[in-house]
Write an enzyme that holds these catalytic residues in place. Structure first.
Site, PDB file in Angstrom:
ATOM      1  N   ASP A 109       0.832  -1.197   0.000  1.00 39.56           N
ATOM      2  CA  ASP A 109       0.000   0.000   0.000  1.00 39.56           C
ATOM      3  C   ASP A 109       0.873   1.256   0.000  1.00 39.56           C
ATOM      4  O   ASP A 109       1.869   1.329   0.725  1.00 39.56           O
ATOM      5  CB  ASP A 109      -0.891  -0.028   1.258  1.00 39.56           C
ATOM      6  CG  ASP A 109      -1.899   1.093   1.292  1.00 39.56           C
ATOM      7  OD1 ASP A 109      -2.753   1.147   0.394  1.00 39.56           O
ATOM      8  OD2 ASP A 109      -1.832   1.920   2.226  1.00 39.56           O
ATOM      9  N   GLU A 169      14.678 -15.391  -0.480  1.00 38.30           N
ATOM     10  CA  GLU A 169      15.126 -16.454   0.412  1.00 38.30           C
ATOM     11  C   GLU A 169      14.117 -17.598   0.487  1.00 38.30           C
ATOM     12  O   GLU A 169      14.470 -18.723   0.849  1.00 38.30           O
ATOM     13  CB  GLU A 169      15.344 -15.915   1.828  1.00 38.30           C
ATOM     14  CG  GLU A 169      16.521 -14.978   1.981  1.00 38.30           C
ATOM     15  CD  GLU A 169      16.554 -14.371   3.377  1.00 38.30           C
ATOM     16  OE1 GLU A 169      15.799 -14.851   4.253  1.00 38.30           O
ATOM     17  OE2 GLU A 169      17.322 -13.418   3.586  1.00 38.30           O
TER      18      GLU A 169
END
Length: 541
Positions: free
Chosen positions: A205, A254
């Site tokens: 956002d 990751e």
């Protein structure tokens, strides 16, 4: 782009769920996570690849959950963290991925950090995590600078001890200070919390707002902003935001399964928006410029070309959308001659049949374009904007403010109809309620009313998404063809063509191949296709 490894998100269709308006499992009139879980098979059958959930975190709900009090807790009105975990697991079992909203520009004023900062007073280390400043004037009675709030009025509120704090949105949404290392540390742990729970990514956002110009300088002129149209300013799209997203990308990378992030980012140019999706930053950025493009061939073709060029320059897919929870639904909006600013503006009533006809045509065009597409809940039912909500039921925090965003976002947030002939149309238990009232006319637009009905908007979406997966696999490049005035024709590879009649009257064209799907009633006579106004056709060549 063709040399980059394939990735699910590059051509994914992602469905936005506004949780309080999707499905209500407990009958309190507000949608919730168990309600969403119960409807996941519907989304699998619709044919989307992923869902994006608007905020469901603990919140006072001053701005429908975009004022977060605790980023690791689900608000009880939506359920629990365990409900979220089960929702993600169920979605994965159905072959759907889950993207959740992240709100890093500001917190709630009820967040522990902000409450402690208020309690500890000026000079408190915790005040450094927000933008607290002394005021101007002889006794500090004036705001520290001239910045306006997007929701109207000044972007500053004075607290009891005399200092002011910055809020680019509602006063209940104080902006976080991303120059403070604790803020960056906190959001890295928030990312990991939800990634560990299993989510497949984040919609960020106000991604362009996290970093402010050093010293918070005046704009120097009187101005007001709307959500997707703020102009060049010291508040938005500062270079420092990109360092934040490079840090986040390392975390996303990751985790297995190609976790992604999509930016709600406004910038003055398409090239500046594309900066957010460079290879070491985020994966997608909403194309708000396309959302605000008028419905005519020159405007559409120019914007499509410019959007693809900007994203191709950084090796990113273009991300297309026509509606979301902040804008007038495109069934109404596309009937306006000029789009301009699309966020929160007062919607005009339109002829429902004409609005739906154009919206269906626009959807098939969007789904034919290279890149990823976002759908907003209910658009597959052809829902119109609700333009006659009485003031006493409206909940948009900008509605009663004098300037800034006009506060008409409630009209696109009305809970969607599932079944039955009376409200709440299967949104919740029979005889229940919904947090915003649903129109009487929505019985004929419900999922049950359209399910399996040839020519219904729901059937068109299902068929188009199935065809898109089959006919447009591989994200083939776009090529244009010359066409009569008012008609747009594009190919995607050697076997697919999309023809759009954006004119006011039917056109006659040679049928180039087998008709796959059309947004309206196309007839073919002696090899000539008669395509009505505001109609899109897909062909197999």
């Amino acid at each position: 782009m063709s040399d980059l490894p394939p990735a699910w998100w590059r051509d994914a269709v992602i469905y936005q769920i506004y949780p309080r308006s999707f499905a209500d499992a407990n009958g309190d009139g507000i949608g919730d996570l168990p309600g969403i879980r119960s409807r996941l098979p519907y989304l699998r059958d619709l044919g989307v690849d992923a869902v994006w959930l608007s905020p469901f975190y603990l919140s006072p709900q001053a701005d429908a959950g975009y004022d977060v009090a605790d980023y690791r807790t689900v608000d009880p009105i939506f359920g629990s963290v365990d409900d979220a975990r089960c929702l993600v697991a169920d979605a994965h079992d159905l072959g759907l991925r889950v993207i959740v909203d992240l709100v890093p520009n500001h917190s709630s004023d009820q967040h522990d950090w902000f409450r402690q900062a208020l309690a500890e007073g000026p000079g408190s280390p915790l005040r450094g995590r927000y933008h607290f400043r002394d005021g101007r004037g002889s006794s500090g009675e004036l705001p520290p600078n001239d910045w306006p709030s997007i929701f109207g009025g000044p972007a500053w509120t004075r607290v009891a001890d005399g200092q002011w704090y910055l809020h680019l949105f509602a006063p209940e949404q104080p902006d976080l200070n991303w120059e403070h290392p604790a803020v960056a540390d906190e959001f890295r742990t928030i990312l990991r919390f939800w990634l560990d729970l299993g989510v497949d990514g984040f919609r960020i956002d106000v991604a362009h707002g996290l970093v402010k110009e050093k010293g918070l300088p005046d704009i120097g002129k009187e101005t007001s902003w709307h959500l997707l149209d703020v102009g060049e300013s010291p508040c938005f799209d500062r270079p420092g935001v990109h360092d934040i997203y490079r840090s986040w990308r390392t975390i996303l990378d990751e985790y297995p399964g190609e976790r992604i992030a999509v930016a709600e980012a406004w910038a003055p140019t398409l090239a500046r928006v594309a900066d957010y999706v460079r290879p070491d930053e985020l994966h997608q950025a909403f194309n708000f410029s396309y959302m605000s493009t008028a419905w005519n061939v020159p405007a559409q073709r120019a914007m499509i070309d410019a959007s693809l060029a900007a994203n191709d320059a950084v090796g990113a897919p273009t991300t297309w959308t026509l509606s979301n929870h902040d804008v007038v639904r495109h069934t109404n909006r596309l009937m306006q001659d000029e789009q301009g600013d699309v966020a929160g503006k007062k919607p005009a009533a339109v002829d429902p049949a004409a609005g739906l006809r154009r919206a269906r045509a626009a959807t098939l065009l969007l789904l034919a374009l290279p890149g990823s597409a976002y759908l907003y809940q209910g658009e597959e039912l052809g829902l119109p904007e609700v333009v006659d909500l009485p003031p006493e039921v409206r909940q948009d925090p900008a509605f009663h403010r004098a300037t800034g965003q006009d506060g008409y976002r409630d009209g696109c947030r009305v809970p969607i109809p599932w079944s039955g002939v009376t409200a709440p149309y299967g949104f919740g238990p029979e005889g229940g309620s919904s947090w915003l009232p649903q129109p009487d006319s929505w019985a004929e637009l419900s999922v049950a009313a359209q399910d399996g009905v040839a020519g219904s908007t729901l059937s068109m979406y299902r068929d188009a998404l199935a065809l898109r997966r089959k006919a447009l696999a591989g994200n083939a490049a776009l090529t244009w063809h010359d066409a009569p005035e008012g008609v747009l024709v594009l190919d995607r590879g050697p076997e697919f063509r999309c023809t759009v009649n954006m004119g006011d009257s039917p056109v006659r064209l040679d049928a180039p191949g087998e008709l796959l799907i059309a947004s309206g009633p196309v007839t073919i006579e002696a090899g000539v296709a008669i395509i009505p106004a505001d109609t899109t056709v897909w062909w197999s060549l």
